[in-house]
Write a protein that holds these residues in place. Structure first.
Motif, PDB file in Angstrom:
ATOM      1  N   VAL A 185     -16.352  18.428  11.635  1.00 63.74           N
ATOM      2  CA  VAL A 185     -17.378  18.499  10.599  1.00 63.74           C
ATOM      3  C   VAL A 185     -18.708  18.120  11.241  1.00 63.74           C
ATOM      4  N   ASP A 186     -19.702  18.999  11.110  1.00 64.91           N
ATOM      5  CA  ASP A 186     -20.991  18.796  11.764  1.00 64.91           C
ATOM      6  C   ASP A 186     -21.998  18.074  10.876  1.00 64.91           C
ATOM      7  N   LEU A 187     -21.807  18.155   9.565  1.00 65.58           N
ATOM      8  CA  LEU A 187     -22.716  17.500   8.623  1.00 65.58           C
ATOM      9  C   LEU A 187     -21.908  16.901   7.487  1.00 65.58           C
ATOM     10  N   LEU A 188     -22.113  15.620   7.235  1.00 69.66           N
ATOM     11  CA  LEU A 188     -21.529  14.948   6.066  1.00 69.66           C
ATOM     12  C   LEU A 188     -22.638  14.676   5.075  1.00 69.66           C
ATOM     13  N   VAL A 189     -22.430  15.091   3.822  1.00 72.30           N
ATOM     14  CA  VAL A 189     -23.355  14.752   2.744  1.00 72.30           C
ATOM     15  C   VAL A 189     -22.608  13.849   1.755  1.00 72.30           C
ATOM     16  N   ASN A 190     -22.896  12.560   1.824  1.00 69.06           N
ATOM     17  CA  ASN A 190     -22.323  11.583   0.894  1.00 69.06           C
ATOM     18  C   ASN A 190     -23.148  11.609  -0.383  1.00 69.06           C
ATOM     19  N   ASN A 191     -22.745  12.447  -1.315  1.00 67.86           N
ATOM     20  CA  ASN A 191     -23.534  12.657  -2.530  1.00 67.86           C
ATOM     21  C   ASN A 191     -22.865  12.112  -3.789  1.00 67.86           C
ATOM     22  N   ALA A 192     -21.561  11.943  -3.787  1.00 69.29           N
ATOM     23  CA  ALA A 192     -20.852  11.562  -5.015  1.00 69.29           C
ATOM     24  C   ALA A 192     -21.394  10.259  -5.586  1.00 69.29           C
ATOM     25  N   GLY A 193     -21.586  10.243  -6.906  1.00 68.60           N
ATOM     26  CA  GLY A 193     -22.057   9.027  -7.548  1.00 68.60           C
ATOM     27  C   GLY A 193     -22.362   9.256  -9.012  1.00 68.60           C
ATOM     28  N   TYR A 194     -22.610   8.173  -9.718  1.00 66.59           N
ATOM     29  CA  TYR A 194     -22.938   8.260 -11.134  1.00 66.59           C
ATOM     30  C   TYR A 194     -23.606   6.958 -11.548  1.00 66.59           C
ATOM     31  N   GLY A 195     -24.184   6.957 -12.746  1.00 65.35           N
ATOM     32  CA  GLY A 195     -24.805   5.752 -13.288  1.00 65.35           C
ATOM     33  C   GLY A 195     -24.163   5.366 -14.604  1.00 65.35           C
ATOM     34  N   LEU A 196     -24.426   4.142 -15.032  1.00 69.73           N
ATOM     35  CA  LEU A 196     -23.935   3.645 -16.317  1.00 69.73           C
ATOM     36  C   LEU A 196     -25.092   3.542 -17.294  1.00 69.73           C
ATOM     37  N   LYS A 197     -24.814   3.820 -18.549  1.00 71.75           N
ATOM     38  CA  LYS A 197     -25.870   3.882 -19.559  1.00 71.75           C
ATOM     39  C   LYS A 197     -26.449   2.514 -19.879  1.00 71.75           C
ATOM     40  N   ARG A 198     -25.593   1.508 -19.964  1.00 74.02           N
ATOM     41  CA  ARG A 198     -26.035   0.209 -20.461  1.00 74.02           C
ATOM     42  C   ARG A 198     -26.393  -0.748 -19.325  1.00 74.02           C
ATOM     43  N   PRO A 199     -27.169  -1.804 -19.609  1.00 76.48           N
ATOM     44  CA  PRO A 199     -27.495  -2.807 -18.595  1.00 76.48           C
ATOM     45  C   PRO A 199     -26.249  -3.544 -18.116  1.00 76.48           C
ATOM     46  N   PHE A 200     -26.366  -4.195 -16.989  1.00 76.73           N
ATOM     47  CA  PHE A 200     -25.257  -4.861 -16.309  1.00 76.73           C
ATOM     48  C   PHE A 200     -24.429  -5.753 -17.227  1.00 76.73           C
ATOM     49  N   LEU A 201     -25.059  -6.649 -17.953  1.00 78.47           N
ATOM     50  CA  LEU A 201     -24.316  -7.629 -18.739  1.00 78.47           C
ATOM     51  C   LEU A 201     -23.710  -7.050 -20.011  1.00 78.47           C
ATOM     52  N   ARG A 202     -24.012  -5.813 -20.318  1.00 83.74           N
ATOM     53  CA  ARG A 202     -23.413  -5.163 -21.489  1.00 83.74           C
ATOM     54  C   ARG A 202     -22.269  -4.227 -21.113  1.00 83.74           C
ATOM     55  N   ASN A 203     -21.972  -4.141 -19.838  1.00 79.88           N
ATOM     56  CA  ASN A 203     -20.865  -3.302 -19.367  1.00 79.88           C
ATOM     57  C   ASN A 203     -19.658  -4.158 -19.020  1.00 79.88           C
TER      58      ASN A 203
END
Length: 256
Positions: free
Chosen positions: A80-98
């Motif tokens: 593999v000549d190029l790795l694109v580490n793209n996977a990810g997501y966010g959470l809707k609520r602030p830290f202490l509410r999750n």
């Protein structure tokens, strides 16, 4: 012919990377959880561009499935000549509410998976004397806004450190730090940004094109868009107490 491996390949920025790389004639290994989307992407890219697309289904929050991807990156017979580490997501609520379990899972995908796959790719590429790694971070990493911001800060700094480790080996590392980009990201996380002005939104095609140009130049940090170049410069220049107040973060909380 070069081969690129892209995580989070079935939608958003990851899919755009796949399309542009295929258009350049590169074969692909596409990684995501949704097999139907991956198979549809494979059919589309192979028919349009005449490249070979390998489907690798993996849930990157699961360590054993991450290892399958790492083993593919380490395969000397199928480089593999190029790795694109793209996977990810966010959470809707602030830290202490999750639930903390949700925060842990997100951190696993955004941090541990990037580390494991970068390690496998860097070792294999260094052995061959060429290659490139793109770790998709965020302008949010220059802020102080919850786990997502902290994780993206880690991705950027980690990429800088790895780039230094690989200097002179023929292998480059680039941290891509976008701001708000028109993809499925916000919709999937149920994050509403109806009031965000149009000029703050990036186009995924332009973003990826600019990033790939930066990779070819060997740039370690790629910030697409003039508006985000200015914002990122400001965030790295102003006193941290002002950043911690959250005023910039509330106004410009970019996520891919």
């Amino acid at each position: 012919m070069a081969t690129a491996l892209v995580t989070g390949a079935s939608a958003g920025i990851g899919k755009t990377f796949c399309e542009q790389l295929a258009q350049r004639g590169e074969d692909l290994v596409v990684v995501a959880r949704n097999v139907e989307r991956l198979e549809a992407l494979k059919t589309d890219l192979e028919s349009r561009f005449g490249v070979t697309v390998e489907v690798l289904v993996a849930d990157l929050s699961e360590r054993d499935q991450v290892q399958v991807v790492a083993d593919r990156l380490a395969d000397a017979d199928r480089p593999v000549d190029l790795l694109v580490n793209n996977a990810g997501y966010g959470l809707k609520r602030p830290f202490l509410r999750n639930p903390v379990e949700d925060e842990e899972t997100m951190l696993t995908v955004l941090v541990r998976t990037v580390m494991v796959l970068s390690h496998a790719a860097a070792l294999a590429m260094r052995e061959r004397g060429h290659g490139a790694i793109v770790n998709v971070s965020s302008v949010a990493g220059f802020m102080a806004s919850g786990t997502y911001s902290a994780a993206k800060s880690w991705v950027t700094v980690f990429s800088e450190g790895l780039a230094g480790d690989l200097k002179g080996t023929g292998v480059t590392v680039t941290a891509l730090c976008p701001g708000f980009t028109r993809t499925e990201f916000h919709e999937r996380a149920s994050i509403r940004h109806d009031g965000m002005p149009g000029f703050m939104w990036l186009d995924a095609d332009h973003l990826v094109r600019d990033c790939l140009a930066d990779v070819e130049k060997g740039k370690v940090i790629s910030v697409p868009g003039r508006q985000y170049k200015l914002i990122s410069t400001a965030l790295r220049s102003v006193p941290r107490p002002l950043v911690r107040q959250g005023k910039l973060a509330k106004t410009h909380r970019p996520q891919k």
